[in-house]
Motif scaffolding. Structure first.
Motif, mmCIF file in Angstrom:
data_model
loop_
_atom_site.group_PDB
_atom_site.id
_atom_site.type_symbol
_atom_site.label_atom_id
_atom_site.label_comp_id
_atom_site.label_asym_id
_atom_site.label_seq_id
_atom_site.Cartn_x
_atom_site.Cartn_y
_atom_site.Cartn_z
ATOM 1 N N CYS A 128 -9.223 -10.225 23.245
ATOM 2 C CA CYS A 128 -7.819 -8.483 23.756
ATOM 3 C C CYS A 128 -8.310 -7.487 22.964
ATOM 4 O O CYS A 128 -8.218 -7.385 22.338
ATOM 5 C CB CYS A 128 -7.254 -10.070 23.910
ATOM 6 S SG CYS A 128 -7.337 -11.306 25.135
ATOM 7 N N THR A 130 -4.959 -6.567 22.414
ATOM 8 C CA THR A 130 -3.428 -6.432 22.564
ATOM 9 C C THR A 130 -3.178 -8.532 21.857
ATOM 10 O O THR A 130 -3.860 -8.870 22.518
ATOM 11 C CB THR A 130 -2.247 -5.647 22.874
ATOM 12 O OG1 THR A 130 -2.390 -6.420 24.028
ATOM 13 C CG2 THR A 130 -2.822 -4.290 23.482
ATOM 14 N N GLU A 132 -0.578 -9.168 23.273
ATOM 15 C CA GLU A 132 0.459 -9.401 24.289
ATOM 16 C C GLU A 132 -0.847 -9.664 25.711
ATOM 17 O O GLU A 132 -0.911 -10.789 26.676
ATOM 18 C CB GLU A 132 1.275 -8.409 24.799
ATOM 19 C CG GLU A 132 1.232 -8.704 25.821
ATOM 20 C CD GLU A 132 2.723 -7.332 26.818
ATOM 21 O OE1 GLU A 132 2.449 -6.232 26.430
ATOM 22 O OE2 GLU A 132 2.862 -7.326 27.766
ATOM 23 N N GLN A 133 -1.932 -9.424 25.432
ATOM 24 C CA GLN A 133 -3.463 -9.531 26.432
ATOM 25 C C GLN A 133 -3.528 -10.795 25.998
ATOM 26 O O GLN A 133 -3.535 -11.895 27.228
ATOM 27 C CB GLN A 133 -4.687 -8.767 26.322
ATOM 28 C CG GLN A 133 -3.979 -7.180 27.004
ATOM 29 C CD GLN A 133 -5.624 -7.011 26.368
ATOM 30 O OE1 GLN A 133 -6.367 -6.525 25.773
ATOM 31 N NE2 GLN A 133 -5.574 -5.428 28.003
ATOM 32 N N ALA A 134 -3.410 -12.126 25.223
ATOM 33 C CA ALA A 134 -4.405 -12.923 25.039
ATOM 34 C C ALA A 134 -2.591 -13.761 24.983
ATOM 35 O O ALA A 134 -3.130 -14.906 24.817
ATOM 36 C CB ALA A 134 -4.044 -13.048 23.389
ATOM 37 N N ALA A 136 -0.503 -13.296 27.489
ATOM 38 C CA ALA A 136 -0.791 -13.685 28.973
ATOM 39 C C ALA A 136 -1.744 -14.793 29.415
ATOM 40 O O ALA A 136 -1.696 -15.640 29.812
ATOM 41 C CB ALA A 136 -0.973 -12.717 29.636
ATOM 42 N N ARG A 137 -2.834 -14.948 28.893
ATOM 43 C CA ARG A 137 -4.200 -15.644 29.185
ATOM 44 C C ARG A 137 -3.784 -17.085 29.053
ATOM 45 O O ARG A 137 -4.505 -17.359 28.712
ATOM 46 C CB ARG A 137 -5.225 -15.111 28.616
ATOM 47 C CG ARG A 137 -6.243 -13.743 29.560
ATOM 48 C CD ARG A 137 -6.885 -12.980 29.264
ATOM 49 N NE ARG A 137 -6.664 -11.992 29.741
ATOM 50 C CZ ARG A 137 -5.509 -10.949 30.570
ATOM 51 N NH1 ARG A 137 -5.310 -10.509 29.161
ATOM 52 N NH2 ARG A 137 -5.987 -9.332 31.167
ATOM 53 N N LYS A 144 2.935 -14.247 34.496
ATOM 54 C CA LYS A 144 1.735 -13.140 34.204
ATOM 55 C C LYS A 144 0.608 -14.064 33.702
ATOM 56 O O LYS A 144 0.938 -15.048 32.606
ATOM 57 C CB LYS A 144 1.767 -12.245 32.913
ATOM 58 C CG LYS A 144 1.945 -10.785 32.623
ATOM 59 C CD LYS A 144 1.951 -10.362 31.608
ATOM 60 C CE LYS A 144 2.727 -8.983 31.781
ATOM 61 N NZ LYS A 144 1.794 -7.873 31.047
#
Ligand code: RBF
Length: 165
Positions: A128, A130, A132-134, A136-137, A144
Motif C-alpha cells: 500500500c 498509505t 489508510e489504504q492498508a 481499509a483492506r 470502506k
C-alpha cells in the motif's frame, strides 16, 4: 453456483481435513492482527479445525518467503504436513526505495514457492501507498472495503481442496 464477479463465487469448499499454516510479519501490527483474524475466521467458517491452524511469525515481509519454506519443512519433519500456507505481511511505502525492492522480491519468491513446495502459497501481502489504504483492506475502516484476510483464508481452502494436490 452463482457467479458474483471475477474471482468471487458462492461455492463453499470443505476445509475439515486441512492443516493450514499462517505465517505473519510483525511490522504494522494492528493491521496484521486484523488480517490474521480475518483469515482464521474464514478458515473456521469453511470447516478447518482450530487445532489445524498453525500460526507463526517472522520479523518483516522480506522474511516471509524463506520463513514459509522453513515453516513447511518443520511441519513436514514433525509429520504434520501443511496443506497450504498463508503468508501475511503489510508493506507501506516510505520515502526510500525499500518498499519497491521488498514488494518485488517477496512477491516473486512467494509465487515461486508454490511450485517449489507443491502446495498453495497464498499471496497475503498488502502493498500500500498509505497506512489508510492498508487499514481499509484489513477491514479497519467502517464502510470502506473489507478484510482481505478472509479472501486469503477462502483461497487457501479452495486451492488445497479443488485439485486434490
Ligand atoms: N517490513 C514489513 O513487513 N512492512 C514494511 O512496511 C516494512 N518497511 C520497512 C522499511 C525499512 C526502511 C526497512 C529497513 C525495513 C522494512 N521492513 C518492513 C522490514 C523488512 O521486511 C525486513 O524484516 C528487514 O529488512 C530485515 O530483513
Amino acid at each position: 453456483m452463482a457467479v458474483k464477479g471475477i474471482g468471487q463465487v458462492d461455492k463453499k469448499y470443505d476445509g475439515s481435513n486441512l492443516r493450514i499454516g499462517i505465517l505473519h510479519a510483525r511490522w504494522n501490527k494492528k493491521i496484521i492482527d486484523s488480517l490474521v483474524s480475518g483469515a482464521i475466521q474464514k478458515l473456521i467458517e469453511l470447516g478447518v479445525k482450530e487445532s489445524n491452524i498453525i500460526i507463526e511469525s517472522v520479523p518483516g515481509s522480506f522474511e516471509l518467503p524463506f520463513g514459509s519454506k522453513l515453516f513447511f519443512e518443520k511441519q513436514q519433519k514433525k509429520q504434520q504436513p501443511l496443506d497450504a500456507i498463508i503468508p501475511i505481511g503489510v508493506l507501506i511505502k516510505g520515502s526510500t526505495m525499500h518498499f519497491e525492492y521488498i514488494c518485488e522480491s517477496t512477491t516473486q519468491q512467494l509465487m515461486k514457492l508454490n511450485f517449489d513446495l507443491n502446495i498453495p502459497v497464498i499471496f497475503g501481502v498488502l502493498t500500500c501507498l498509505t497506512e489508510e489504504q492498508a487499514e481499509a483492506r484489513a477491514g479497519l475502516i467502517e464502510g470502506k472495503m473489507h478484510n482481505h484476510g478472509e479472501d486469503w483464508g477462502a483461497a487457501a481452502v479452495e486451492m488445497a481442496t479443488k485439485f486434490g494436490v
